[in-house]
Design a protein around this motif. Structure first.
Motif, PDB file in Angstrom:
ATOM      1  N   SER A  44       0.828  -1.208   0.000  1.00 47.87           N
ATOM      2  CA  SER A  44       0.000   0.000   0.000  1.00 47.87           C
ATOM      3  C   SER A  44       0.861   1.255   0.000  1.00 47.87           C
ATOM      4  N   LEU A  45       2.000   1.173   0.695  1.00 46.78           N
ATOM      5  CA  LEU A  45       2.896   2.327   0.751  1.00 46.78           C
ATOM      6  C   LEU A  45       3.502   2.629  -0.617  1.00 46.78           C
ATOM      7  N   CYS A 113      13.451 -15.520 -21.052  1.00 47.27           N
ATOM      8  CA  CYS A 113      13.951 -16.639 -20.248  1.00 47.27           C
ATOM      9  C   CYS A 113      12.909 -17.123 -19.244  1.00 47.27           C
ATOM     10  N   PHE A 114      11.915 -16.298 -18.934  1.00 49.72           N
ATOM     11  CA  PHE A 114      10.947 -16.609 -17.884  1.00 49.72           C
ATOM     12  C   PHE A 114       9.577 -16.917 -18.476  1.00 49.72           C
ATOM     13  N   SER A 115       9.006 -18.033 -18.045  1.00 48.64           N
ATOM     14  CA  SER A 115       7.685 -18.437 -18.539  1.00 48.64           C
ATOM     15  C   SER A 115       6.554 -17.772 -17.777  1.00 48.64           C
ATOM     16  N   GLU A 116       6.849 -17.254 -16.573  1.00 50.31           N
ATOM     17  CA  GLU A 116       5.776 -16.692 -15.742  1.00 50.31           C
ATOM     18  C   GLU A 116       6.361 -15.750 -14.700  1.00 50.31           C
ATOM     19  N   ILE A 117       5.652 -14.639 -14.467  1.00 48.28           N
ATOM     20  CA  ILE A 117       6.025 -13.710 -13.399  1.00 48.28           C
ATOM     21  C   ILE A 117       4.826 -13.569 -12.464  1.00 48.28           C
ATOM     22  N   ASN A 118       5.010 -13.987 -11.225  1.00 50.65           N
ATOM     23  CA  ASN A 118       3.968 -13.852 -10.204  1.00 50.65           C
ATOM     24  C   ASN A 118       4.379 -12.736  -9.252  1.00 50.65           C
ATOM     25  N   THR A 119       3.646 -11.629  -9.288  1.00 47.08           N
ATOM     26  CA  THR A 119       3.988 -10.491  -8.448  1.00 47.08           C
ATOM     27  C   THR A 119       2.784  -9.577  -8.328  1.00 47.08           C
ATOM     28  N   ASN A 120       2.935  -8.471  -7.607  1.00 49.70           N
ATOM     29  CA  ASN A 120       1.845  -7.511  -7.472  1.00 49.70           C
ATOM     30  C   ASN A 120       1.619  -6.795  -8.803  1.00 49.70           C
ATOM     31  N   PRO A 121       0.349  -6.621  -9.211  1.00 53.04           N
ATOM     32  CA  PRO A 121       0.077  -5.906 -10.462  1.00 53.04           C
ATOM     33  C   PRO A 121       0.576  -4.464 -10.405  1.00 53.04           C
ATOM     34  N   GLY A 122       1.222  -4.036 -11.480  1.00 50.90           N
ATOM     35  CA  GLY A 122       1.652  -2.648 -11.614  1.00 50.90           C
ATOM     36  C   GLY A 122       1.402  -2.188 -13.032  1.00 50.90           C
ATOM     37  N   TYR A 123       0.632  -1.131 -13.194  1.00 48.67           N
ATOM     38  CA  TYR A 123       0.296  -0.681 -14.542  1.00 48.67           C
ATOM     39  C   TYR A 123       0.205   0.843 -14.575  1.00 48.67           C
ATOM     40  N   VAL A 124       0.333   1.380 -15.779  1.00 46.08           N
ATOM     41  CA  VAL A 124       0.252   2.826 -15.974  1.00 46.08           C
ATOM     42  C   VAL A 124      -1.191   3.195 -16.318  1.00 46.08           C
ATOM     43  N   ASN A 125      -1.792   4.096 -15.525  1.00 43.57           N
ATOM     44  CA  ASN A 125      -3.182   4.482 -15.785  1.00 43.57           C
ATOM     45  C   ASN A 125      -3.264   5.594 -16.825  1.00 43.57           C
ATOM     46  N   GLN A 126      -4.480   6.066 -17.089  1.00 42.72           N
ATOM     47  CA  GLN A 126      -4.696   7.065 -18.134  1.00 42.72           C
ATOM     48  C   GLN A 126      -4.028   8.396 -17.812  1.00 42.72           C
ATOM     49  N   GLU A 127      -3.761   8.646 -16.540  1.00 43.22           N
ATOM     50  CA  GLU A 127      -3.086   9.881 -16.143  1.00 43.22           C
ATOM     51  C   GLU A 127      -1.572   9.788 -16.283  1.00 43.22           C
ATOM     52  N   ARG A 129       0.243   7.658 -14.512  1.00 44.25           N
ATOM     53  CA  ARG A 129       0.768   7.356 -13.179  1.00 44.25           C
ATOM     54  C   ARG A 129       0.826   5.855 -12.986  1.00 44.25           C
ATOM     55  N   LEU A 130       1.895   5.393 -12.354  1.00 43.18           N
ATOM     56  CA  LEU A 130       2.034   3.974 -12.058  1.00 43.18           C
ATOM     57  C   LEU A 130       1.182   3.610 -10.855  1.00 43.18           C
ATOM     58  N   ARG A 131       0.307   2.649 -11.043  1.00 44.04           N
ATOM     59  CA  ARG A 131      -0.512   2.135  -9.954  1.00 44.04           C
ATOM     60  C   ARG A 131      -0.002   0.757  -9.564  1.00 44.04           C
ATOM     61  N   ILE A 132       0.091   0.498  -8.272  1.00 48.00           N
ATOM     62  CA  ILE A 132       0.557  -0.782  -7.758  1.00 48.00           C
ATOM     63  C   ILE A 132      -0.523  -1.364  -6.852  1.00 48.00           C
ATOM     64  N   LEU A 133      -0.980  -2.569  -7.173  1.00 42.47           N
ATOM     65  CA  LEU A 133      -2.063  -3.215  -6.443  1.00 42.47           C
ATOM     66  C   LEU A 133      -1.543  -4.481  -5.760  1.00 42.47           C
ATOM     67  N   PRO A 134      -2.275  -5.014  -4.791  1.00 43.17           N
ATOM     68  CA  PRO A 134      -1.832  -6.245  -4.119  1.00 43.17           C
ATOM     69  C   PRO A 134      -2.105  -7.488  -4.959  1.00 43.17           C
ATOM     70  N   ASN A 151      -0.634  -8.939   1.434  1.00 46.18           N
ATOM     71  CA  ASN A 151      -0.824  -8.810  -0.010  1.00 46.18           C
ATOM     72  C   ASN A 151      -0.318  -9.997  -0.811  1.00 46.18           C
ATOM     73  N   MET A 152       0.488 -10.881  -0.196  1.00 44.85           N
ATOM     74  CA  MET A 152       1.043 -11.990  -0.975  1.00 44.85           C
ATOM     75  C   MET A 152       1.512 -13.134  -0.092  1.00 44.85           C
ATOM     76  N   CYS A 153       1.025 -14.338  -0.392  1.00 42.33           N
ATOM     77  CA  CYS A 153       1.559 -15.559   0.199  1.00 42.33           C
ATOM     78  C   CYS A 153       2.266 -16.318  -0.922  1.00 42.33           C
ATOM     79  N   LYS A 154       3.582 -16.338  -0.876  1.00 40.03           N
ATOM     80  CA  LYS A 154       4.337 -17.036  -1.919  1.00 40.03           C
ATOM     81  C   LYS A 154       4.136 -18.553  -1.841  1.00 40.03           C
ATOM     82  N   GLY A 155       3.839 -19.054  -0.646  1.00 42.39           N
ATOM     83  CA  GLY A 155       3.582 -20.484  -0.506  1.00 42.39           C
ATOM     84  C   GLY A 155       2.368 -20.916  -1.305  1.00 42.39           C
TER      85      GLY A 155
END
Length: 258
Positions: A44-45, A113-127, A129-134, A151-155
């Protein structure tokens, strides 16, 4: 394609720093970040900090330039390319975000090299600005793991990957590389023929060392990029030799007792 799945953490594993801290420090917002950190979940920070940086005129291009300067040991790049060339299935499980990770991998030319990335969503909005979600929307429901941040359980992510692979009838061997507290939970989900590679003298290593018997996987520590490459390639070679032996034994059995 080998039967090896290699799962990398990102911060302080692939790269030699924390990507959140790196961006905040480069933009000069360290004091403000540290002021809010004790009372605000990190995910969130970071959303708040990206809003703050945008209001101070920092553009997406500015963020990309900062990410391109993140330090990485060249031996880790070599290890990633070598593992991919040998047919290993490489994946990322990280508490960073998609924008940071994808931007950095693209800059290095190793995205494929990577088949998959599991992480918090981060995208650029219409303004712009980078938004980061859990990754797990904890405002709707808890993931229920007491070991992991809200926000994330890697297990749970490792469980999903393992289940999706087993549903296709594949018997894969896992190698997991990580350093942080969040990498302890997935280490407990690995099986007897898997391998855990915690970074020495980092939180995951310290937690594992308290009671190594809790892990079913073999534990192989590493301290820097050179040792990471050496240990990882040794484990890949070990698994491939075992696979070839098992395959040869099976073929011999079929020949002798058709």
């Amino acid at each position: 394609m080998s039967n090896i799945v290699i799962v990398f953490d990102f911060d302080k594993t692939i790269i030699d720093c924390d990507s959140d801290d790196w961006v905040i420090d480069q933009f000069g917002f360290t004091d403000f970040f540290n002021h809010l950190l004790p009372t605000t979940p990190l995910n969130s920070l970071m959303q708040r900090m990206m809003m703050e940086s945008h209001s101070h005129g920092k553009s997406i291009e500015d963020i990309e330039k900062v990410l391109d300067r993140i330090p990485i040991n060249q031996r880790i790049i070599s290890a990633i390319k070598s593992a991919h060339a040998l047919g290993c299935d490489l994946r990322i499980v990280s508490d960073s975000n998609t924008f940071f990770i994808e931007t950095f991998l693209k800059h290095l030319g190793i995205s494929e090299c990577f088949s998959e990335i599991n992480t918090n969503p981060g995208y650029v909005n219409q303004e712009g600005r980078l938004r980061i979600l859990p990754y797990h929307d904890f405002n709707k429901a808890s993931h229920g793991c007491p070991l992991c941040p809200p926000n994330m359980c890697k297990g749970l992510i490792i469980d999903r990957i393992k289940n999706s692979i087993s549903e296709r009838g594949n018997n894969k061997r896992f190698i997991y590389l990580g350093d942080g507290i969040g990498d302890y939970c997935p280490s407990l989900r690995l099986k007897e023929r898997d391998f855990m590679m915690p970074r020495k003298n980092f939180p995951a290593w310290d937690l594992i060392c308290k009671d190594p018997s809790l892990l079913k996987a073999e534990i192989h520590g590493w301290s820097d990029g050179k040792e990471l490459e050496q240990v990882l390639m040794k484990l890949i070679n070990k698994i491939m030799i075992e696979e070839n032996y098992d395959r040869a034994s099976y073929n011999l059995y079929q020949f002798l007792w058709p």
